[in-house]
Design an enzyme around this catalytic site. Sequence first.
Site, short mmCIF file in Angstrom:
data_model
loop_
_atom_site.label_atom_id
_atom_site.label_comp_id
_atom_site.label_asym_id
_atom_site.label_seq_id
_atom_site.Cartn_x
_atom_site.Cartn_y
_atom_site.Cartn_z
N GLU A 200 -2.80 -23.19 -11.91
CA GLU A 200 -1.70 -23.61 -12.76
C GLU A 200 -1.82 -25.13 -12.90
O GLU A 200 -1.91 -25.82 -11.89
CB GLU A 200 -0.38 -23.24 -12.08
CG GLU A 200 0.79 -23.40 -13.01
CD GLU A 200 2.14 -23.11 -12.37
OE1 GLU A 200 2.19 -22.49 -11.29
OE2 GLU A 200 3.13 -23.52 -12.98
N LYS B 193 1.64 -27.81 -3.49
CA LYS B 193 1.59 -28.80 -4.58
C LYS B 193 2.91 -29.53 -4.73
O LYS B 193 2.95 -30.69 -5.10
CB LYS B 193 1.20 -28.12 -5.89
CG LYS B 193 -0.30 -27.88 -5.98
CD LYS B 193 -0.72 -27.47 -7.36
CE LYS B 193 -0.61 -26.00 -7.54
NZ LYS B 193 -1.27 -25.49 -8.74
N ARG C 207 -5.36 -17.42 2.73
CA ARG C 207 -5.49 -18.78 2.20
C ARG C 207 -5.93 -19.73 3.30
O ARG C 207 -5.75 -19.47 4.49
CB ARG C 207 -4.21 -19.23 1.52
CG ARG C 207 -3.02 -19.40 2.43
CD ARG C 207 -1.71 -19.48 1.64
NE ARG C 207 -1.63 -20.63 0.78
CZ ARG C 207 -1.46 -20.57 -0.55
NH1 ARG C 207 -1.38 -19.43 -1.17
NH2 ARG C 207 -1.36 -21.67 -1.25
P1 ATP Z 1 1.63 -23.64 -5.29
O1 ATP Z 1 1.30 -24.68 -4.24
O2 ATP Z 1 2.38 -24.23 -6.43
O3 ATP Z 1 2.13 -22.35 -4.76
P2 ATP Z 1 -1.05 -22.65 -5.67
O4 ATP Z 1 -1.66 -23.53 -4.64
O5 ATP Z 1 -0.98 -21.20 -5.49
O6 ATP Z 1 0.35 -23.23 -6.06
P3 ATP Z 1 -2.47 -22.24 -8.16
O7 ATP Z 1 -2.75 -23.23 -9.20
O8 ATP Z 1 -1.69 -21.04 -8.52
O9 ATP Z 1 -1.76 -23.03 -7.01
O10 ATP Z 1 -3.79 -21.80 -7.43
C1 ATP Z 1 -4.95 -21.43 -8.12
C2 ATP Z 1 -5.78 -20.52 -7.26
O11 ATP Z 1 -6.10 -21.14 -6.03
C3 ATP Z 1 -5.06 -19.24 -6.92
O12 ATP Z 1 -5.94 -18.18 -7.23
C4 ATP Z 1 -4.79 -19.32 -5.46
O13 ATP Z 1 -4.89 -18.06 -4.87
C5 ATP Z 1 -5.87 -20.26 -4.96
N1 ATP Z 1 -5.39 -21.01 -3.82
C6 ATP Z 1 -4.33 -21.83 -3.79
N2 ATP Z 1 -4.14 -22.33 -2.56
C7 ATP Z 1 -5.11 -21.82 -1.77
C8 ATP Z 1 -5.47 -21.97 -0.40
N3 ATP Z 1 -4.77 -22.74 0.44
N4 ATP Z 1 -6.54 -21.28 0.06
C9 ATP Z 1 -7.26 -20.51 -0.77
N5 ATP Z 1 -6.98 -20.34 -2.06
C10 ATP Z 1 -5.92 -20.98 -2.58
#
Ligand code: ATP
Length: 570
Positions: free
Chosen positions: A47, A282, A272
């Site tokens: 996003e 974020k 994650r």
């Molecule tokens: P927020 O912090 O706003 O919840 P987010 O970190 O999930 O957002 P996105 O932009 O939706 O942010 O993430 C994009 C992709 O990165 C998604 O497919 C998510 O699963 C992956 N992702 C985000 N954070 C992690 C993490 N800590 N480890 C592994 N993958 C991640």
Amino acid sequence: MNNKMLESGNSSENFPSKPKNFIREIIDEDMKTNKWGGRVHTRFPPEPNGYLHIGHAKSICLNFGIANDYNGKFNLRFDDTNPSKEEQEYVDSIIEDIRWLGADFEDRILFASDYFEQMYEWAVKLIKKGKAYVDDLSADQIRGLRGTLTEAGKESPFRNRTVEENLDLFERMRKGEFENGEKVLRAKIDMASPNINLRDPVMYRIVHSEHHRQGTKWCIYPTYDWAHGLEDSIEGITHSICTLEFENHRPLYDWFLDELGIYHPQQIEFARLNLSYTVMSKRKLLRLVQEKYVDGWDDPRMPTVSAFRRRGYTPEAIINFTDIVGVAKRDAMTDIALLEYAIRDDLNKHAQRVMAVLDPLKIVITNYPAGAVEELEAINNPEDPSMGSRKIPFSNEIYIEKSDFMENPPKGFHRLVPGGEVRLRYAYIIKCEEVIKNDKGETIELRCTFDADTKSGTGTSNKKVKGTIHWVSAKHALNAEVRLYDRLFTVEEPDADKEKDFIELLNPDSLKIIPKAMIEPSLKSSRPGDRFQFERLGYFCVDYKNSSDEKLVFNRTVTLKDSWVKSNKK
Ligand code: ATP
Ligand code: MG
């Protein structure tokens, strides 16, 4: 000197074949059974509401690594379904970061907002099937009727509107006849489902706000739950890899795809990445930036990809780190020391070694002819002979590190002491003859003699001393600013205590600026992004934001050893 050094990684080189993990085992099986006709197509769906962090890097490496190894494809898709928080700056930074990591999406930079028309048509299809309805309840009222884990939800009084009424209202929602929050479109599934995600989830909400790509064309926006599976379906994704929190949403995605009868990717969830001594949400990172606790998203203390680049981390080391961490099914905390290990391991092999003195103490070598200069041979990296050698100037005045001299040394101190000897790296053995102090009793200069027969490499003397220290020639050395970074937070899990504001846990000593370090003259030609090992001190990288033609600024990438563990065990 503000041009960013962007060495876009070479995919096949950066991404050597990976060890097996449970996701790859699933794909192997799919290949055997020809489930997807031999296709593998993955994606990374950020996003655009922030810069990428190391958790995102893990997801990119995982998704691209799989596409790369199975001769498949990898899409970059912006999940830009929320107009209020998204900005072009984030889109640009995300593209730059992914290119730098070397994950190749070819020409496929895709935007979920380009699928809005298709999603709208599919919503109409569900309404016509009697599987979606327009609800007038407010967000709070909907939440209030949703029920709990142990209690069924209650149906909305608007749930049984006719198909015609729903079609009419939904069209008028799109046309902008209603205010924000006045109406939503909901899926008509089951208010008593044990899975709360299936209790008539919201598919569209009204948001009168400008979208970064669509302008004011839309005032209804799809929710993540409605949009996400459709995006994967439209792009023909085979393996939709996401983090564990979406496991409970999978039955909902399945329901949408099956009710619509459209292409159905396979979703696979993994744990994650969580990293100690930092935050990864974020929302929290944005707060650090907006409230100026850090100097932007690329402040070298941030866990973002752009900060790592600025700090001197290499894509190879980041990729290697994500491989070492592996892919798991259960959430865990990864020690930031592991990331630092991966960086050190890579820089040790590839960074040129040079000499720099951060806290200078002057030495005058009394028996070396004043005005004479000698060029000494210094090896660029003993780990890699192909990196060759360079010349460094030696003269009668040099700087050494203040901490390499002690007047009253403890036992086992093998560096310079009054009357003692030490070797100067690549140069001679010197002996401390006299200590000069100011009126406060502080040592400000040393008078030493050198032994001409002890020249490194060619000297005839077989004199041995225990210590070797680094130095720079006083009149040849350049001035540079050096920035030393430490952990951003003082505790391992700044998120752990929900009662406490994580800002209170910031490490007040996370940045130490040394305005006047002395560095060897060969660094004059260094460019932003160049990485070095300052012998005995650590790895450093030329900062692209603050360096200018007049002044070099170095960021410490990482220490030579894990000093944190040591100092905490004291
Ligand atoms: P927020 O912090 O706003 O919840 P987010 O970190 O999930 O957002 P996105 O932009 O939706 O942010 O993430 C994009 C992709 O990165 C998604 O497919 C998510 O699963 C992956 N992702 C985000 N954070 C992690 C993490 N800590 N480890 C592994 N993958 C991640
Ligand atoms: Mg997310």
